[in-house]
Design an enzyme around this catalytic site. Structure first.
Site, PDB file in Angstrom:
ATOM      1  N   ASP A  34    -105.027  71.124  31.584  1.00 35.04           N
ATOM      2  CA  ASP A  34    -103.748  71.789  31.820  1.00 35.04           C
ATOM      3  C   ASP A  34    -103.958  73.274  32.123  1.00 35.04           C
ATOM      4  OD1 ASP A  34    -100.716  71.976  31.564  1.00 35.04           O
ATOM      5  OD2 ASP A  34    -101.337  73.333  29.981  1.00 35.04           O
TER       6      ASP A  34
ATOM      7  N   GLU B  72    -104.580  65.382  34.173  1.00 35.58           N
ATOM      8  CA  GLU B  72    -105.026  66.637  33.568  1.00 35.58           C
ATOM      9  C   GLU B  72    -106.346  66.457  32.824  1.00 35.58           C
ATOM     10  OE1 GLU B  72    -100.972  69.215  32.801  1.00 35.58           O
ATOM     11  OE2 GLU B  72    -101.580  67.794  31.245  1.00 35.58           O
TER      12      GLU B  72
END
Length: 236
Positions: free
Chosen positions: A58, A130
């Site tokens: 992320d 992610e």
């Protein structure tokens, strides 16, 4: 056990071809594809799952997109850059990238998550994307993961910069269907017209065996989105 491990490595190799990146440490990719539900059902084996990689991915995603926008949109101020970045890294766009690579097929899921449609769940697909970013970053560094991110999100970045509102009707339809039943959603190209350089694709979207939407477009992706948009009207 050896046979199972070899089968898993074969599966992972198939995915690396879609990712366009070859891992030096393929265990990182396997960890990125391991959901917490699988680890929880196999606690005695002390299996690593993907939440830590997701956390890392992320942040890496954010810095790569921020760097790209900063260097390519020199006239825009912070507020505008923030809005564009948010539309690029939203759950829907990440899940869409994950779906294109069919990452759901390669996930290790717990039995409960499996039977409730976890392989197609938007949140899981976005988190997996992610986690894969985190794994590539650890394995190959920032330069390699930057190439992966910018290639994977190329169309989404272009749409966001041009001010197009990204409406992922496929994701919306999937979320609604999953909230009420476990029927699978399938998109079928039923016809193609026109020359190769100017084709029009016609797509049906089915929930289970029932056609719930039809759409056309200059690409399969566009036709699928339009079919999902039509289906949403009927489902809603």
């Amino acid at each position: 056990m050896l046979s199972k491990n070899m089968d898993r490595k074969k599966v992972l190799k198939e995915l690396t071809e879609k990712l366009g990146y070859t891992f030096k440490n393929v265990d990182l990719l396997n960890e990125a594809l391991t959901h917490s539900s699988y680890a929880n059902e196999n606690k005695k084996r002390n299996i690593k799952y993907n939440e830590r990689l997701e956390f890392l991915g992320d942040s890496v995603l954010s810095i790569v997109i921020s760097d790209y926008l900063y260097n390519h949109l020199e006239t825009l101020q912070e507020g505008e850059l923030t809005k564009i970045r948010a539309s690029i890294v939203c759950e829907g766009s990440l899940a869409n990238c994950s779906s294109i690579m069919n990452t759901g097929k390669y996930l290790l899921l717990g039995k409960g998550e499996e039977v409730t449609g976890g392989r197609e769940r938007v949140s899981i697909l976005a988190d997996t994307f992610e986690a894969i970013i985190g794994a590539i970053y650890l394995d190959g560094g920032l330069s390699k993961v930057k190439i992966f991110i910018l290639n994977s999100l190329k169309e989404t970045i272009e749409d966001a910069i041009e001010g197009k509102i990204f409406k992922d009707y496929k994701t919306y339809l999937q979320e609604i269907v999953q909230s009420v039943n476990s029927d699978k959603i399938n998109y079928e190209v039923v016809n193609e017209t026109g020359p190769d350089h100017n084709k029009v694709f016609y797509v049906h979207v089915k929930i289970g065996d029932k056609v719930v939407g039809e759409g056309s477009g200059k690409s399969k992706k566009e036709a699928e989105q339009n079919a999902a948009k039509e289906a949403l009207k009927r489902v809603n």
